[in-house]
Design a protein around this motif. Structure first.
Motif, PDB file in Angstrom:
ATOM      1  N   THR A   2       0.934  -1.143  -0.066  1.00 24.73           N
ATOM      2  CA  THR A   2       0.177  -0.094  -0.173  1.00 24.73           C
ATOM      3  C   THR A   2       0.988   1.276  -0.033  1.00 24.73           C
ATOM      4  OG1 THR A   2      -0.196  -0.387   2.580  1.00 24.73           O
ATOM      5  CG2 THR A   2      -2.415  -0.619   1.003  1.00 24.73           C
ATOM      6  N   PHE A   3       1.762   1.272   0.380  1.00 31.70           N
ATOM      7  CA  PHE A   3       2.760   2.498   0.871  1.00 31.70           C
ATOM      8  C   PHE A   3       3.389   2.817  -0.867  1.00 31.70           C
ATOM      9  CE2 PHE A   3       7.007   3.994   1.192  1.00 31.70           C
ATOM     10  CZ  PHE A   3       7.144   5.228   1.908  1.00 31.70           C
ATOM     11  N   SER A   4       3.877   1.486  -1.514  1.00 27.33           N
ATOM     12  CA  SER A   4       4.427   1.979  -3.145  1.00 27.33           C
ATOM     13  C   SER A   4       3.831   2.321  -4.090  1.00 27.33           C
ATOM     14  CB  SER A   4       5.498   0.756  -2.720  1.00 27.33           C
ATOM     15  OG  SER A   4       4.634  -0.252  -2.971  1.00 27.33           O
ATOM     16  N   THR A   5       2.409   1.987  -3.303  1.00 21.36           N
ATOM     17  CA  THR A   5       1.495   1.937  -4.361  1.00 21.36           C
ATOM     18  C   THR A   5       1.074   3.178  -4.579  1.00 21.36           C
ATOM     19  OG1 THR A   5       0.616  -0.338  -4.000  1.00 21.36           O
ATOM     20  CG2 THR A   5      -0.963   1.762  -5.280  1.00 21.36           C
ATOM     21  N   ALA A   6       0.493   4.080  -3.290  1.00 15.79           N
ATOM     22  CA  ALA A   6       0.502   5.288  -2.487  1.00 15.79           C
ATOM     23  C   ALA A   6       1.519   6.335  -3.333  1.00 15.79           C
ATOM     24  CB  ALA A   6       0.216   5.744  -1.014  1.00 15.79           C
ATOM     25  N   LEU A   7       2.745   6.252  -3.034  1.00 19.16           N
ATOM     26  CA  LEU A   7       4.316   6.821  -3.651  1.00 19.16           C
ATOM     27  C   LEU A   7       4.157   6.727  -4.657  1.00 19.16           C
ATOM     28  CD1 LEU A   7       6.325   7.733  -1.929  1.00 19.16           C
ATOM     29  CD2 LEU A   7       7.531   5.878  -2.355  1.00 19.16           C
ATOM     30  N   SER A   8       4.285   5.814  -5.146  1.00 19.24           N
ATOM     31  CA  SER A   8       3.759   5.823  -6.842  1.00 19.24           C
ATOM     32  C   SER A   8       2.847   6.671  -6.985  1.00 19.24           C
ATOM     33  CB  SER A   8       3.730   4.354  -7.455  1.00 19.24           C
ATOM     34  OG  SER A   8       2.581   3.739  -7.206  1.00 19.24           O
ATOM     35  N   ALA A   9       1.228   6.881  -7.190  1.00 20.13           N
ATOM     36  CA  ALA A   9       0.106   7.424  -7.576  1.00 20.13           C
ATOM     37  C   ALA A   9       0.782   8.768  -7.728  1.00 20.13           C
ATOM     38  CB  ALA A   9      -1.103   6.525  -6.861  1.00 20.13           C
ATOM     39  N   LEU A  10       1.156   9.225  -6.061  1.00 17.39           N
ATOM     40  CA  LEU A  10       1.079  10.406  -5.663  1.00 17.39           C
ATOM     41  C   LEU A  10       2.377  10.914  -6.919  1.00 17.39           C
ATOM     42  CD1 LEU A  10       0.068  12.431  -3.946  1.00 17.39           C
ATOM     43  CD2 LEU A  10       2.426  11.696  -2.355  1.00 17.39           C
ATOM     44  N   VAL A  69       9.512  12.832  -3.139  1.00 16.10           N
ATOM     45  CA  VAL A  69       9.047  12.421  -1.518  1.00 16.10           C
ATOM     46  C   VAL A  69       8.050  14.465  -1.308  1.00 16.10           C
ATOM     47  CG1 VAL A  69       8.164  10.815  -0.148  1.00 16.10           C
ATOM     48  CG2 VAL A  69       9.424  10.235  -1.874  1.00 16.10           C
ATOM     49  N   PRO A  70       7.804  14.850  -1.527  1.00 17.27           N
ATOM     50  CA  PRO A  70       6.943  16.035  -1.656  1.00 17.27           C
ATOM     51  C   PRO A  70       6.838  16.246  -0.330  1.00 17.27           C
ATOM     52  CG  PRO A  70       5.514  15.729  -3.611  1.00 17.27           C
ATOM     53  CD  PRO A  70       6.440  14.861  -3.022  1.00 17.27           C
ATOM     54  N   SER A  71       5.584  15.463   0.074  1.00 20.04           N
ATOM     55  CA  SER A  71       4.935  15.636   1.369  1.00 20.04           C
ATOM     56  C   SER A  71       4.804  13.924   1.771  1.00 20.04           C
ATOM     57  CB  SER A  71       3.831  15.826   1.113  1.00 20.04           C
ATOM     58  OG  SER A  71       3.260  15.653   2.575  1.00 20.04           O
ATOM     59  N   ILE A  72       5.908  13.580   2.568  1.00 16.50           N
ATOM     60  CA  ILE A  72       5.251  11.745   3.236  1.00 16.50           C
ATOM     61  C   ILE A  72       3.767  11.761   4.661  1.00 16.50           C
ATOM     62  CG2 ILE A  72       5.750  11.988   5.811  1.00 16.50           C
ATOM     63  CD1 ILE A  72       6.862   8.704   3.394  1.00 16.50           C
ATOM     64  N   ASP A  73       3.497  13.346   4.502  1.00 17.44           N
ATOM     65  CA  ASP A  73       1.861  12.972   5.095  1.00 17.44           C
ATOM     66  C   ASP A  73       0.618  13.100   4.006  1.00 17.44           C
ATOM     67  OD1 ASP A  73       2.926  13.464   7.390  1.00 17.44           O
ATOM     68  OD2 ASP A  73       2.252  15.540   7.837  1.00 17.44           O
ATOM     69  N   ALA A  74       1.495  13.464   3.058  1.00 19.00           N
ATOM     70  CA  ALA A  74       0.778  13.011   1.348  1.00 19.00           C
ATOM     71  C   ALA A  74       0.437  11.490   1.497  1.00 19.00           C
ATOM     72  CB  ALA A  74       0.783  13.756   0.441  1.00 19.00           C
ATOM     73  N   VAL A  75       1.359  11.107   1.413  1.00 21.79           N
ATOM     74  CA  VAL A  75       1.966   9.836   1.007  1.00 21.79           C
ATOM     75  C   VAL A  75       0.803   8.334   2.192  1.00 21.79           C
ATOM     76  CG1 VAL A  75       2.998   7.473   0.788  1.00 21.79           C
ATOM     77  CG2 VAL A  75       3.915  10.220   0.100  1.00 21.79           C
ATOM     78  N   THR A  76       0.609   9.385   3.116  1.00 19.92           N
ATOM     79  CA  THR A  76       0.036   8.452   4.037  1.00 19.92           C
ATOM     80  C   THR A  76      -1.260   8.667   3.934  1.00 19.92           C
ATOM     81  OG1 THR A  76       2.237   9.124   5.700  1.00 19.92           O
ATOM     82  CG2 THR A  76      -0.136   7.888   6.952  1.00 19.92           C
TER      83      THR A  76
END
Ligand SMILES: Nc1ncnc2c1ncn2[C@@H]1O[C@H](COP(=O)(O)OP(=O)(O)O)[C@@H](O)[C@H]1O
Ligand SMILES: O=P(O)(O)OC[C@H]1O[C@](O)(COP(=O)(O)O)[C@@H](O)[C@@H]1O
Length: 327
Positions: A287-295, A304-311
């Motif tokens: 879920t983390f890597s999917t979110a990171l790549s979608a962002l 990675v502009p914001s780790i909060d946005a990834v979370t």
């Protein structure tokens, strides 16, 4: 604790064929006639360099290596210095290629990837010395991207094989002949996209189920983790533990506003690597890597502009878990 056990924050990314990405944003691309770009940017990139940038911003201690043209290395050196990554690139004569990325208002991207520099036998030997020296102190290696002239798919595969035999975890992301040869060399994780997988198996793969069926055969090659990226449809992952039962994990991102999809695959690779380095459970890594790549599709280039946005986005990932290719 041994040197390797304490090395979970350390990773080497290998970019045999880096590139400067020249990105132009246009309303529409007029093939065969003139198109006007609204804006443009030129930045250091290439698969392993992109992975290094994301991993470094996540907090990893990164060493970058591969082959870099002496004539236009300035922006790469600047990036490595800004990121505080260890620069172990072998310098070669000539200029690193410039790849052109034309991004239309609709989000469609046209990529023109150039061949790259000529790598001499001396440079190869220097690289091998560097790589196997790094293997003394590192466990994770990300080998990503195409091959420059002078490096055959077999030579690249032999490096994967040697690292595998030394007990290293090689994450391998390439295409065409390099992918085909590398798959035989026991990489620890592979991440083709659906098009690369279709090209490898030599037939159209029109649905996630068709991709799953085709990718399942790769498990026979002794690859522990098979990840297939499906663009906006998300990520499929067959882990070693579930290969016997053929049970795939599948994560789907929410609908994103696309600025540029270039670098999404590299960002996914970085996320997968980071989850493994941290020792996370498969669900969390997925879920983390999917979110990171979608962002990543909401920006030009990677980072990675914001780790909060990834979370936040991670909470919106739909997970179907696990599924069988027989359904
Ligand atoms: N339009 C999109 N919307 C949301 N996420 C996307 C989109 N495109 C790509 N992604 C994310 O990035 C990952 C990698 O993208 P993909 O296009 O499959 O790889 P590659 O860049 O290697 O071709 C996807 O698995 C997905 O998680
Ligand atoms: O090494 P290759 O396969 O020619 O690809 C290089 C290109 O891929 C990129 O790394 C982007 O890759 P992804 O879109 O797959 O993440 C660009 O930065 C670069 O121009």
């Amino acid at each position: 604790m041994s040197q390797l056990e304490s090395a979970t924050n350390k990773v080497v990314t290998i970019t045999l064929n880096p590139a400067l990405d020249l990105t132009g944003s246009l309303d529409t691309l007029n093939v065969g006639s003139v198109s006007l770009a609204n804006k443009g940017s030129l930045h250091p990139a290439g698969k392993g360099v992109n992975v290094a940038k994301v991993l470094s911003e996540l907090g990893a201690e990164v060493t970058v290596t591969g082959f870099l043209g002496r004539d236009n290395q300035q922006s790469f050196c600047q990036l490595f210095s800004d990121l505080n990554v260890n620069d172990a690139f072998i310098r070669v004569d000539g200029a690193t290629r410039i790849n052109v990325k034309l991004v239309e208002q609709s989000g469609q991207v046209s990529d023109i990837n150039f061949p790259g520099v000529d790598v001499s036998a001396e440079a190869i030997s220097e690289f091998e010395t560097c790589l196997f020296e790094l293997a003394k102190t590192h466990q994770f290696f990300v080998l990503a991207g195409s091959l420059p002239k002078g490096i055959s798919p077999e030579l690249c595969a032999s490096w994967i094989s040697k690292l595998h035999n030394m007990g290293k975890k090689v994450i391998f992301d390439s295409s065409r002949a390099a992918l085909a040869a590398g798959l035989e060399a026991h990489p620890w994780l592979i991440k083709p996209n659906d098009e690369e997988l279709a090209e490898f198996v030599g037939r159209d793969l029109a649905s996630p189920a068709a991709c799953q069926q085709a990718a399942t055969d790769l498990a026979d090659k002794g690859i522990e983790n098979i990840v297939v990226s499906l663009g906006s449809q998300g990520v499929m992952w067959l882990t070693k533990d579930e290969q016997a039962n053929d049970l795939w994990r599948y994560a789907q991102p929410p609908k994103m506003k696309v600025v540029s999809t270039v670098g999404a695959g590299d960002t996914l690779v970085a996320g997968l690597c980071w989850g493994h380095m941290k020792g996370w459970q498969a669900e969390r890594t997925l879920t983390f890597s999917t979110a990171l790549s979608a962002l990543a599709v909401s920006q030009v280039g990677v980072g990675v502009p914001s780790i909060d946005a990834v979370t936040e986005l991670q909470k919106q990932i739909t997970q179907i878990n696990p599924i069988s290719s027989n359904v």
